[in-house]
Scaffold this motif. Structure first.
Motif, PDB file in Angstrom:
ATOM      1  N   LYS A 108      -0.772   2.198   0.349  1.00  0.00           N
ATOM      2  CA  LYS A 108      -0.723   3.678   0.918  1.00  0.00           C
ATOM      3  C   LYS A 108      -1.107   4.577  -0.301  1.00  0.00           C
ATOM      4  O   LYS A 108      -1.718   5.563   0.138  1.00  0.00           O
ATOM      5  CB  LYS A 108       0.600   3.923   1.291  1.00  0.00           C
ATOM      6  N   VAL A 109      -0.621   4.412  -1.383  1.00  0.00           N
ATOM      7  CA  VAL A 109      -1.159   5.204  -2.499  1.00  0.00           C
ATOM      8  C   VAL A 109      -2.631   5.137  -2.878  1.00  0.00           C
ATOM      9  O   VAL A 109      -3.217   6.276  -2.940  1.00  0.00           O
ATOM     10  CB  VAL A 109      -0.058   4.781  -3.872  1.00  0.00           C
ATOM     11  N   VAL A 110      -3.012   3.922  -2.674  1.00  0.00           N
ATOM     12  CA  VAL A 110      -4.557   4.033  -3.096  1.00  0.00           C
ATOM     13  C   VAL A 110      -5.380   4.551  -2.120  1.00  0.00           C
ATOM     14  O   VAL A 110      -6.191   5.205  -2.462  1.00  0.00           O
ATOM     15  CB  VAL A 110      -5.078   2.528  -3.158  1.00  0.00           C
ATOM     16  N   THR A 111      -5.120   4.606  -1.020  1.00  0.00           N
ATOM     17  CA  THR A 111      -5.836   4.770   0.313  1.00  0.00           C
ATOM     18  C   THR A 111      -5.582   6.421   0.650  1.00  0.00           C
ATOM     19  O   THR A 111      -6.349   7.263   0.969  1.00  0.00           O
ATOM     20  CB  THR A 111      -5.842   3.998   1.538  1.00  0.00           C
ATOM     21  N   GLY A 112      -4.109   6.772   0.342  1.00  0.00           N
ATOM     22  CA  GLY A 112      -3.620   7.975   0.779  1.00  0.00           C
ATOM     23  C   GLY A 112      -3.727   8.146   2.245  1.00  0.00           C
ATOM     24  O   GLY A 112      -3.541   9.456   2.736  1.00  0.00           O
ATOM     25  N   ASP A 113      -3.771   7.242   3.044  1.00  0.00           N
ATOM     26  CA  ASP A 113      -3.796   6.912   4.439  1.00  0.00           C
ATOM     27  C   ASP A 113      -2.546   6.542   4.889  1.00  0.00           C
ATOM     28  O   ASP A 113      -2.535   5.254   5.562  1.00  0.00           O
ATOM     29  CB  ASP A 113      -4.852   6.432   5.123  1.00  0.00           C
ATOM     30  N   SER A 114      -1.182   7.061   4.710  1.00  0.00           N
ATOM     31  CA  SER A 114       0.022   6.432   5.161  1.00  0.00           C
ATOM     32  C   SER A 114       0.068   6.433   6.800  1.00  0.00           C
ATOM     33  O   SER A 114       0.715   5.261   6.982  1.00  0.00           O
ATOM     34  CB  SER A 114       1.207   7.196   4.708  1.00  0.00           C
ATOM     35  N   GLU A 115      -0.480   7.067   7.401  1.00  0.00           N
ATOM     36  CA  GLU A 115      -0.194   7.116   8.991  1.00  0.00           C
ATOM     37  C   GLU A 115      -1.173   5.999   9.377  1.00  0.00           C
ATOM     38  O   GLU A 115      -0.634   5.390  10.328  1.00  0.00           O
ATOM     39  CB  GLU A 115      -0.858   8.432   9.262  1.00  0.00           C
ATOM     40  N   GLY A 116      -2.168   5.784   8.925  1.00  0.00           N
ATOM     41  CA  GLY A 116      -3.344   4.643   9.366  1.00  0.00           C
ATOM     42  C   GLY A 116      -2.445   3.328   9.141  1.00  0.00           C
ATOM     43  O   GLY A 116      -2.615   2.376   9.849  1.00  0.00           O
ATOM     44  N   ILE A 117      -1.842   3.325   7.841  1.00  0.00           N
ATOM     45  CA  ILE A 117      -1.566   1.962   7.464  1.00  0.00           C
ATOM     46  C   ILE A 117      -0.311   1.639   8.210  1.00  0.00           C
ATOM     47  O   ILE A 117       0.036   0.624   8.713  1.00  0.00           O
ATOM     48  CB  ILE A 117      -1.135   2.089   5.857  1.00  0.00           C
ATOM     49  N   ASP A 118       0.756   2.906   8.526  1.00  0.00           N
ATOM     50  CA  ASP A 118       1.980   2.706   9.320  1.00  0.00           C
ATOM     51  C   ASP A 118       1.596   2.230  10.857  1.00  0.00           C
ATOM     52  O   ASP A 118       2.096   1.302  11.348  1.00  0.00           O
ATOM     53  CB  ASP A 118       2.774   3.936   9.253  1.00  0.00           C
ATOM     54  N   ALA A 119       0.455   2.760  11.250  1.00  0.00           N
ATOM     55  CA  ALA A 119      -0.237   2.263  12.648  1.00  0.00           C
ATOM     56  C   ALA A 119      -0.350   1.017  12.807  1.00  0.00           C
ATOM     57  O   ALA A 119      -0.025   0.247  13.729  1.00  0.00           O
ATOM     58  CB  ALA A 119      -1.370   3.088  12.875  1.00  0.00           C
ATOM     59  N   VAL A 120      -1.201   0.291  11.689  1.00  0.00           N
ATOM     60  CA  VAL A 120      -1.299  -1.102  11.256  1.00  0.00           C
ATOM     61  C   VAL A 120      -0.131  -1.917  11.166  1.00  0.00           C
ATOM     62  O   VAL A 120       0.040  -3.022  11.947  1.00  0.00           O
ATOM     63  CB  VAL A 120      -2.399  -1.244  10.227  1.00  0.00           C
ATOM     64  N   LEU A 121       0.896  -1.329  10.446  1.00  0.00           N
ATOM     65  CA  LEU A 121       2.203  -1.968  10.423  1.00  0.00           C
ATOM     66  C   LEU A 121       2.862  -2.296  11.816  1.00  0.00           C
ATOM     67  O   LEU A 121       3.591  -3.070  11.891  1.00  0.00           O
ATOM     68  CB  LEU A 121       2.997  -1.549   9.340  1.00  0.00           C
ATOM     69  N   LYS A 122       2.751  -1.150  12.493  1.00  0.00           N
ATOM     70  CA  LYS A 122       3.465  -1.253  13.833  1.00  0.00           C
ATOM     71  C   LYS A 122       2.665  -2.259  14.553  1.00  0.00           C
ATOM     72  O   LYS A 122       3.453  -2.922  15.277  1.00  0.00           O
ATOM     73  CB  LYS A 122       2.992   0.329  14.595  1.00  0.00           C
ATOM     74  N   ARG A 123       1.563  -2.445  14.599  1.00  0.00           N
ATOM     75  CA  ARG A 123       0.710  -3.520  15.294  1.00  0.00           C
ATOM     76  C   ARG A 123       1.382  -4.868  14.810  1.00  0.00           C
ATOM     77  O   ARG A 123       1.523  -6.034  15.419  1.00  0.00           O
ATOM     78  CB  ARG A 123      -0.888  -3.456  15.118  1.00  0.00           C
TER      79      ARG A 123
END
Length: 166
Positions: A108-123
């Motif tokens: 999340k820190v490296v990409t700055g895309d917390s929302e996108g990563i959270d969406a994948v984690l939801k999957r």
């Protein structure tokens, strides 16, 4: 005459103990390392049963002219099936662990895309829901082999989709 029932009893006892100790829902709610250790040890005991039998058979047959053969389906049909299901559970645990480690806070820190990563984690969390089947307490039963195979096929397909997303 006396060895065959004894050997069958050993196989049945091993199968019963593993199915009593490995409950899918309990394993999925455990710490991943603890769960992996538990399931791996159960699988290893079942595989050792098979290899010890074959090793002893070889020793006996090499030392004498006698055949030492029992009905392998009776001795190993159930334990081999349970061992394969344990392999499936280990695959599930490894996949979930891999995703949670990869999709952690560092990414999340490296990409700055917390929302996108959270969406994948939801999957990823939805993968566990795939395993919430009404026959979860019977996955080691051979009569549930086809439904369990369908669940694992869906699981693998979903893992592939998530890998593509990442």
């Amino acid at each position: 005459e006396r060895m065959s029932p004894l050997m069958e009893n050993i196989a049945e006892t091993l199968a019963r103990r593993v199915t009593e100790e490995i409950r899918l829902q309990d394993v999925l709610s455990m710490d991943v390392d603890q769960a992996r250790t538990l399931v791996t040890e159960a699988r290893d005991v079942l595989q050792a049963w098979n290899s010890e039998y074959l090793g002893m058979r070889k020793k006996i047959e090499e030392a004498s002219d006698h055949r030492w053969e029992f009905d392998r389906k009776l001795l190993f049909g159930k334990t081999d099936h349970i061992s394969n299901i344990c392999d499936n559970i280990i695959e599930v645990l490894d996949s979930l662990d891999h995703f949670h480690k990869f999709l952690g806070p560092d990414l999340k820190v490296v990409t700055g895309d917390s929302e996108g990563i959270d969406a994948v984690l939801k999957r990823v969390d939805e993968l566990v829901e795939l395993l919430q089947v009404p026959f979860a307490d019977k996955i080691f039963d051979k009569t549930y082999e086809k439904p369990w195979s369908a669940v694992m096929k869906k699981f693998r397909s979903s893992v592939g989709e998530i890998e593509s997303m990442t």
